[in-house]
Design a protein around this motif. Structure first.
Motif, PDB file in Angstrom:
ATOM      1  N   ASN A  86       4.514   2.576   6.621  1.00  0.00           N
ATOM      2  CA  ASN A  86       4.187   1.550   5.637  1.00  0.00           C
ATOM      3  C   ASN A  86       3.582   0.313   6.279  1.00  0.00           C
ATOM      4  OD1 ASN A  86       5.407  -0.900   3.761  1.00  0.00           O
ATOM      5  ND2 ASN A  86       4.561   0.829   2.638  1.00  0.00           N
ATOM      6  N   LYS A  87       4.198  -0.162   7.367  1.00  0.00           N
ATOM      7  CA  LYS A  87       3.679  -1.353   8.042  1.00  0.00           C
ATOM      8  C   LYS A  87       2.288  -1.086   8.612  1.00  0.00           C
ATOM      9  CE  LYS A  87       4.678  -4.877  11.419  1.00  0.00           C
ATOM     10  NZ  LYS A  87       5.639  -5.487  12.313  1.00  0.00           N
ATOM     11  N   ASN A  88       2.092   0.093   9.199  1.00  0.00           N
ATOM     12  CA  ASN A  88       0.785   0.427   9.761  1.00  0.00           C
ATOM     13  C   ASN A  88      -0.278   0.549   8.670  1.00  0.00           C
ATOM     14  OD1 ASN A  88       1.866   0.506  12.310  1.00  0.00           O
ATOM     15  ND2 ASN A  88       2.271   2.683  12.232  1.00  0.00           N
ATOM     16  N   THR A  89       0.141   0.947   7.499  1.00  0.00           N
ATOM     17  CA  THR A  89      -0.794   1.075   6.391  1.00  0.00           C
ATOM     18  C   THR A  89      -1.112  -0.282   5.782  1.00  0.00           C
ATOM     19  OG1 THR A  89       0.063   3.269   5.927  1.00  0.00           O
ATOM     20  CG2 THR A  89      -1.171   2.203   4.159  1.00  0.00           C
ATOM     21  N   ASN A  90      -0.115  -1.132   5.682  1.00  0.00           N
ATOM     22  CA  ASN A  90      -0.323  -2.442   5.073  1.00  0.00           C
ATOM     23  C   ASN A  90      -1.008  -3.446   5.992  1.00  0.00           C
ATOM     24  OD1 ASN A  90       0.736  -1.718   2.633  1.00  0.00           O
ATOM     25  ND2 ASN A  90       2.767  -2.484   3.079  1.00  0.00           N
ATOM     26  N   SER A  91      -0.884  -3.265   7.301  1.00  0.00           N
ATOM     27  CA  SER A  91      -1.489  -4.222   8.232  1.00  0.00           C
ATOM     28  C   SER A  91      -2.992  -4.394   8.027  1.00  0.00           C
ATOM     29  CB  SER A  91      -1.191  -3.829   9.675  1.00  0.00           C
ATOM     30  OG  SER A  91       0.187  -3.985   9.932  1.00  0.00           O
TER      31      SER A  91
ATOM     32  N   ARG B 245     -13.613  -3.674  -3.593  1.00  0.00           N
ATOM     33  CA  ARG B 245     -14.290  -3.890  -2.311  1.00  0.00           C
ATOM     34  C   ARG B 245     -13.341  -3.619  -1.147  1.00  0.00           C
ATOM     35  NH1 ARG B 245     -15.019  -7.627   1.636  1.00  0.00           N
ATOM     36  NH2 ARG B 245     -13.512  -9.082   0.764  1.00  0.00           N
ATOM     37  N   VAL B 246     -12.125  -4.154  -1.222  1.00  0.00           N
ATOM     38  CA  VAL B 246     -11.137  -3.946  -0.160  1.00  0.00           C
ATOM     39  C   VAL B 246     -10.762  -2.468  -0.072  1.00  0.00           C
ATOM     40  CG1 VAL B 246      -8.775  -4.462   0.568  1.00  0.00           C
ATOM     41  CG2 VAL B 246     -10.258  -6.299  -0.246  1.00  0.00           C
ATOM     42  N   LYS B 247     -10.582  -1.837  -1.225  1.00  0.00           N
ATOM     43  CA  LYS B 247     -10.252  -0.403  -1.249  1.00  0.00           C
ATOM     44  C   LYS B 247     -11.347   0.399  -0.544  1.00  0.00           C
ATOM     45  CE  LYS B 247     -11.259   2.063  -4.742  1.00  0.00           C
ATOM     46  NZ  LYS B 247     -11.436   2.726  -6.026  1.00  0.00           N
ATOM     47  N   ASN B 248     -12.589   0.102  -0.851  1.00  0.00           N
ATOM     48  CA  ASN B 248     -13.701   0.810  -0.222  1.00  0.00           C
ATOM     49  C   ASN B 248     -13.734   0.563   1.284  1.00  0.00           C
ATOM     50  OD1 ASN B 248     -16.137   2.441  -0.367  1.00  0.00           O
ATOM     51  ND2 ASN B 248     -17.212   0.541   0.124  1.00  0.00           N
ATOM     52  N   LEU B 249     -13.524  -0.682   1.694  1.00  0.00           N
ATOM     53  CA  LEU B 249     -13.523  -0.989   3.128  1.00  0.00           C
ATOM     54  C   LEU B 249     -12.421  -0.228   3.863  1.00  0.00           C
ATOM     55  CD1 LEU B 249     -14.144  -4.851   2.978  1.00  0.00           C
ATOM     56  CD2 LEU B 249     -15.684  -3.140   3.944  1.00  0.00           C
ATOM     57  N   LEU B 250     -11.238  -0.178   3.276  1.00  0.00           N
ATOM     58  CA  LEU B 250     -10.122   0.496   3.936  1.00  0.00           C
ATOM     59  C   LEU B 250     -10.273   2.016   3.922  1.00  0.00           C
ATOM     60  CD1 LEU B 250      -7.136  -1.670   2.691  1.00  0.00           C
ATOM     61  CD2 LEU B 250      -8.196  -1.676   4.955  1.00  0.00           C
ATOM     62  N   ASN B 251     -10.770   2.564   2.833  1.00  0.00           N
ATOM     63  CA  ASN B 251     -10.901   4.025   2.735  1.00  0.00           C
ATOM     64  C   ASN B 251     -12.061   4.581   3.538  1.00  0.00           C
ATOM     65  OD1 ASN B 251      -8.641   4.454   1.177  1.00  0.00           O
ATOM     66  ND2 ASN B 251      -9.741   4.222  -0.743  1.00  0.00           N
TER      67      ASN B 251
ATOM     68  N   ARG C 222      -3.672  -6.539   5.043  1.00  0.00           N
ATOM     69  CA  ARG C 222      -3.398  -7.955   5.264  1.00  0.00           C
ATOM     70  C   ARG C 222      -4.567  -8.681   5.920  1.00  0.00           C
ATOM     71  NH1 ARG C 222      -0.279  -8.439   1.398  1.00  0.00           N
ATOM     72  NH2 ARG C 222       1.733  -7.433   1.570  1.00  0.00           N
ATOM     73  N   GLN C 223      -5.506  -7.962   6.489  1.00  0.00           N
ATOM     74  CA  GLN C 223      -6.711  -8.599   7.032  1.00  0.00           C
ATOM     75  C   GLN C 223      -7.571  -9.162   5.917  1.00  0.00           C
ATOM     76  OE1 GLN C 223      -8.621  -5.628   9.420  1.00  0.00           O
ATOM     77  NE2 GLN C 223      -7.089  -5.730  11.025  1.00  0.00           N
ATOM     78  N   TYR C 224      -7.438  -8.590   4.742  1.00  0.00           N
ATOM     79  CA  TYR C 224      -8.241  -9.020   3.596  1.00  0.00           C
ATOM     80  C   TYR C 224      -7.431  -9.834   2.596  1.00  0.00           C
ATOM     81  CZ  TYR C 224     -11.200  -5.422   5.576  1.00  0.00           C
ATOM     82  OH  TYR C 224     -11.940  -4.659   6.438  1.00  0.00           O
ATOM     83  N   LEU C 225      -6.160  -9.498   2.444  1.00  0.00           N
ATOM     84  CA  LEU C 225      -5.278 -10.196   1.507  1.00  0.00           C
ATOM     85  C   LEU C 225      -3.979 -10.524   2.224  1.00  0.00           C
ATOM     86  CD1 LEU C 225      -5.750  -7.762  -1.518  1.00  0.00           C
ATOM     87  CD2 LEU C 225      -6.877  -9.964  -1.194  1.00  0.00           C
TER      88      LEU C 225
END
Length: 84
Positions: free
Chosen positions: A29-34, A56-62, A37-40
Motif C-alpha cells: 500500500n505504501k509503495n503504491t501510494n508514494s 491526468r494523475v491516473k494516466n501518469l501513474l498507469n 503523493r508526488q501529485y497529491l
C-alpha cells in the motif's frame, strides 16, 4: 473497490480486502501510494480535485514503468492480463 466482483474470477486468489487497522496486511500500500503523493500530497484537499486532474494523475501513474513490474507499466500488464 467498486465492482471487484467482476475481476475476482480473473485472479487465482480472488480479491482480498484487509482490515482497516491492519497495516501489515497492506504491505504494498505504501509503495503504491508514494507515487500518488508526488501529485497529491497528504494535506491536499481531495474535494477540490477535479475529475480532469484525477484522470491526468491516473494516466501518469498507469503509464509509468515500475521496477516491481519488470519495468512494464501497470496499464500494459493489466491489458495483457484482462483483455481477450
Amino acid at each position: 473497490m467498486a465492482r471487484h466482483d467482476l475481476l475476482a474470477d480473473i485472479f487465482k486468489d480472488g480479491v482480498f480486502f484487509s482490515y482497516p487497522a491492519a497495516f501489515w496486511q497492506r504491505g504494498s500500500n505504501k509503495n503504491t501510494n508514494s507515487p500518488l503523493r508526488q501529485y497529491l500530497s497528504c494535506k491536499h484537499n481531495l474535494m477540490a480535485v477535479t475529475a480532469a486532474e484525477l484522470a491526468r494523475v491516473k494516466n501518469l501513474l498507469n503509464t509509468r514503468p515500475r521496477k516491481s513490474l519488470g519495468w512494464h507499466t501497470p496499464a500494459a500488464l493489466f491489458t495483457a492480463t484482462v483483455a481477450p
